[in-house]
Design an enzyme around this catalytic site. Structure first.
Site, PDB file in Angstrom:
ATOM      1  N   GLU A  70       0.796  -1.227   0.000  1.00 22.18           N
ATOM      2  CA  GLU A  70       0.000   0.000   0.000  1.00 22.18           C
ATOM      3  C   GLU A  70       0.830   1.279   0.000  1.00 22.18           C
ATOM      4  O   GLU A  70       0.563   2.187  -0.810  1.00 22.18           O
ATOM      5  CB  GLU A  70      -0.972  -0.007   1.192  1.00 22.18           C
ATOM      6  CG  GLU A  70      -2.159  -0.936   1.023  1.00 22.18           C
ATOM      7  CD  GLU A  70      -1.885  -2.384   1.393  1.00 22.18           C
ATOM      8  OE1 GLU A  70      -0.700  -2.753   1.554  1.00 22.18           O
ATOM      9  OE2 GLU A  70      -2.848  -3.140   1.544  1.00 22.18           O
TER      10      GLU A  70
HETATM   11  N1  CAA Z   1      -5.697  -6.188 -10.026  1.00 22.11           N
HETATM   12  C1  CAA Z   1      -6.213  -6.477 -11.225  1.00 22.11           C
HETATM   13  N2  CAA Z   1      -5.721  -7.420 -12.051  1.00 22.11           N
HETATM   14  C2  CAA Z   1      -4.651  -8.107 -11.617  1.00 22.11           C
HETATM   15  C3  CAA Z   1      -4.069  -7.857 -10.360  1.00 22.11           C
HETATM   16  C4  CAA Z   1      -4.628  -6.851  -9.540  1.00 22.11           C
HETATM   17  N3  CAA Z   1      -4.176  -6.574  -8.319  1.00 22.11           N
HETATM   18  N4  CAA Z   1      -3.011  -8.686 -10.199  1.00 22.11           N
HETATM   19  C5  CAA Z   1      -2.941  -9.429 -11.309  1.00 22.11           C
HETATM   20  N5  CAA Z   1      -3.921  -9.081 -12.171  1.00 22.11           N
HETATM   21  C6  CAA Z   1      -4.198  -9.624 -13.490  1.00 22.11           C
HETATM   22  C7  CAA Z   1      -3.153  -9.180 -14.490  1.00 22.11           C
HETATM   23  O1  CAA Z   1      -3.477  -7.908 -15.021  1.00 22.11           O
HETATM   24  C8  CAA Z   1      -3.225 -10.286 -15.517  1.00 22.11           C
HETATM   25  O2  CAA Z   1      -4.328 -10.046 -16.345  1.00 22.11           O
HETATM   26  P1  CAA Z   1      -4.216 -10.342 -17.936  1.00 22.11           P
HETATM   27  O3  CAA Z   1      -4.002 -11.835 -18.036  1.00 22.11           O
HETATM   28  O4  CAA Z   1      -5.527  -9.883 -18.454  1.00 22.11           O
HETATM   29  O5  CAA Z   1      -3.045  -9.583 -18.417  1.00 22.11           O
HETATM   30  C9  CAA Z   1      -3.545 -11.513 -14.657  1.00 22.11           C
HETATM   31  O6  CAA Z   1      -4.056 -11.031 -13.432  1.00 22.11           O
HETATM   32  C10 CAA Z   1      -2.326 -12.344 -14.342  1.00 22.11           C
HETATM   33  O7  CAA Z   1      -1.342 -11.462 -13.792  1.00 22.11           O
HETATM   34  P2  CAA Z   1       0.213 -11.625 -14.131  1.00 22.11           P
HETATM   35  O8  CAA Z   1       0.388 -12.034 -15.550  1.00 22.11           O
HETATM   36  O9  CAA Z   1       0.886 -10.365 -13.683  1.00 22.11           O
HETATM   37  O10 CAA Z   1       0.558 -12.863 -13.185  1.00 22.11           O
HETATM   38  P3  CAA Z   1       1.924 -13.227 -12.499  1.00 22.11           P
HETATM   39  O11 CAA Z   1       1.687 -14.529 -11.818  1.00 22.11           O
HETATM   40  O12 CAA Z   1       3.054 -13.095 -13.444  1.00 22.11           O
HETATM   41  O13 CAA Z   1       2.157 -12.080 -11.363  1.00 22.11           O
HETATM   42  C11 CAA Z   1       1.511 -10.759  -9.487  1.00 22.11           C
HETATM   43  C12 CAA Z   1       1.325 -12.068 -10.258  1.00 22.11           C
HETATM   44  C13 CAA Z   1       2.940 -10.679  -8.916  1.00 22.11           C
HETATM   45  C14 CAA Z   1       0.516 -10.796  -8.347  1.00 22.11           C
HETATM   46  C15 CAA Z   1       1.295  -9.532 -10.401  1.00 22.11           C
HETATM   47  O14 CAA Z   1       0.110  -9.757 -11.163  1.00 22.11           O
HETATM   48  C16 CAA Z   1       1.148  -8.238  -9.681  1.00 22.11           C
HETATM   49  O15 CAA Z   1       2.132  -7.650  -9.263  1.00 22.11           O
HETATM   50  N6  CAA Z   1      -0.097  -7.745  -9.526  1.00 22.11           N
HETATM   51  C17 CAA Z   1      -0.370  -6.451  -8.912  1.00 22.11           C
HETATM   52  C18 CAA Z   1      -0.238  -6.520  -7.381  1.00 22.11           C
HETATM   53  C19 CAA Z   1      -0.598  -5.201  -6.715  1.00 22.11           C
HETATM   54  O16 CAA Z   1       0.074  -4.198  -6.873  1.00 22.11           O
HETATM   55  N7  CAA Z   1      -1.706  -5.198  -5.947  1.00 22.11           N
HETATM   56  C20 CAA Z   1      -2.153  -4.071  -5.190  1.00 22.11           C
HETATM   57  C21 CAA Z   1      -1.776  -4.282  -3.723  1.00 22.11           C
HETATM   58  S1  CAA Z   1      -2.116  -2.882  -2.715  1.00 22.11           S
HETATM   59  C22 CAA Z   1      -3.668  -3.161  -2.066  1.00 22.11           C
HETATM   60  O17 CAA Z   1      -4.173  -4.259  -2.062  1.00 22.11           O
HETATM   61  C23 CAA Z   1      -4.309  -1.900  -1.590  1.00 22.11           C
HETATM   62  C24 CAA Z   1      -5.451  -1.999  -0.640  1.00 22.11           C
HETATM   63  O18 CAA Z   1      -5.579  -2.855   0.180  1.00 22.11           O
HETATM   64  C25 CAA Z   1      -6.441  -0.936  -0.644  1.00 22.11           C
END
Ligand code: CAA
Length: 260
Positions: free
Chosen positions: A149
């Site tokens: 976050e």
């Molecule tokens: N939101 C929406 N879509 C997401 C997602 C997320 N948090 N995380 C992954 N996805 C989607 C990707 O966009 C992808 O979609 P497409 O196939 O359509 O491209 C699909 O899921 C698969 O993702 P990856 O190809 O990236 O999968 P991976 O296994 O290589 O990586 C991961 C996994 C490390 C989790 C990576 O997807 C990632 O870094 N995701 C974002 C994580 C993030 O920043 N989350 C926010 C956390 S902060 C929070 O949660 C705030 C709060 O409480 C208010």
């Protein structure tokens, strides 16, 4: 609970209740179980409706990740298809809106049951906080925990900060959150963030073993003991000793035959 199961599925949750064990599965693997307000409201709904007999709640994620945290499309102009519009921070009632989301996490501490997070792959942000909301965490050796976050200009607000500080201590919690670095399974175990780390292929089996062990003790004693342990940190020794006496007396009285 059956009438609401369709709603749960629509918000990305699966629920199975078998006798005394409830298993909640985050089931949006194609999005790495990214979470939305509808999912958090669904979790709260599960907590409110669990049968009294449930003694263990397992929280798991389908696919390669436990949860990638909040669905990042929430921050885009388009939003998440099917999700209701959420209030902005500029609007009155924004804190109440967050309180509604936190309800999806808070119930996991209930004395009625022990909650167990089964974590494989990534548990990021809201996903990490969900694992922290459970009483116990079993990690696959590929687990990767991250409180992301602050890197996104947010604070962790889904009830994860207290368990994090309680478990790892204030200095380590500051370091983990303010660097938003990722913690692997081995370090998580060292920090107390995992009760158990197992090879990924053995995660379900290890959780099933733990659940069986948790069910092996007396149900009423288990509930009373969890309540006692949960209040210990806030009590003096004298207060806790008094709480132990009261709990023991209440437990044994509850087992007396009617009429004494
Ligand atoms: N939101 C929406 N879509 C997401 C997602 C997320 N948090 N995380 C992954 N996805 C989607 C990707 O966009 C992808 O979609 P497409 O196939 O359509 O491209 C699909 O899921 C698969 O993702 P990856 O190809 O990236 O999968 P991976 O296994 O290589 O990586 C991961 C996994 C490390 C989790 C990576 O997807 C990632 O870094 N995701 C974002 C994580 C993030 O920043 N989350 C926010 C956390 S902060 C929070 O949660 C705030 C709060 O409480 C208010």
């Amino acid at each position: 609970m059956s009438s609401s199961l369709a709603d749960l599925t629509a918000c990305g949750l699966d629920l199975a209740v078998e006798d005394t064990v409830a298993t909640i599965t985050l089931s949006r693997p194609e999005r790495r179980n990214a979470m939305t307000p509808a999912m958090w409201h669904g979790l709260a709904q599960v907590g409110a409706a669990l049968p009294e007999r449930v003694r263990v709640v397992v929280v798991r994620g389908a696919g390669p990740s436990f949860s990638a945290g909040i669905d990042l499309r929430m921050f885009s102009a388009e939003g998440v298809p099917g999700e209701q519009r959420q209030p902005s921070a500029a609007e009155p009632g924004f804190e109440d809106f967050i309180a509604g989301l936190q309800a999806g996490y808070l119930w996991l501490r209930d004395d009625r049951f022990v909650s167990v997070a089964a974590v494989q792959g990534h548990a990021i942000g809201a996903g990490f906080q969900l694992a922290l909301s459970c009483d116990l965490r079993v990690l696959a050796d590929d687990a990767r925990l991250c409180m992301k976050e602050p890197a996104l200009g947010l604070v962790p607000d889904l009830t994860g900060t207290k368990p994090l500080v309680d478990i790892v201590g204030l200095p380590r919690a500051i370091e983990l959150c303010l660097t938003a670095r990722t913690v692997g399974a081995a370090e998580a175990a060292e920090l107390g963030l995992a009760e158990l780390v197992v090879p990924a292929a053995e995660l379900d089996h290890a959780v099933a073993d733990l659940v069986a062990a948790l069910l092996s003790t007396d149900a009423a004693a288990a509930r009373a003991t969890k309540r006692l342990l949960s209040q210990a940190a806030g009590n003096t020794v004298a207060q806790q000793a008094a709480a132990e006496r009261a709990a023991q007396a209440a437990l044994l009285r509850s087992k007396l035959p009617a009429g004494g």
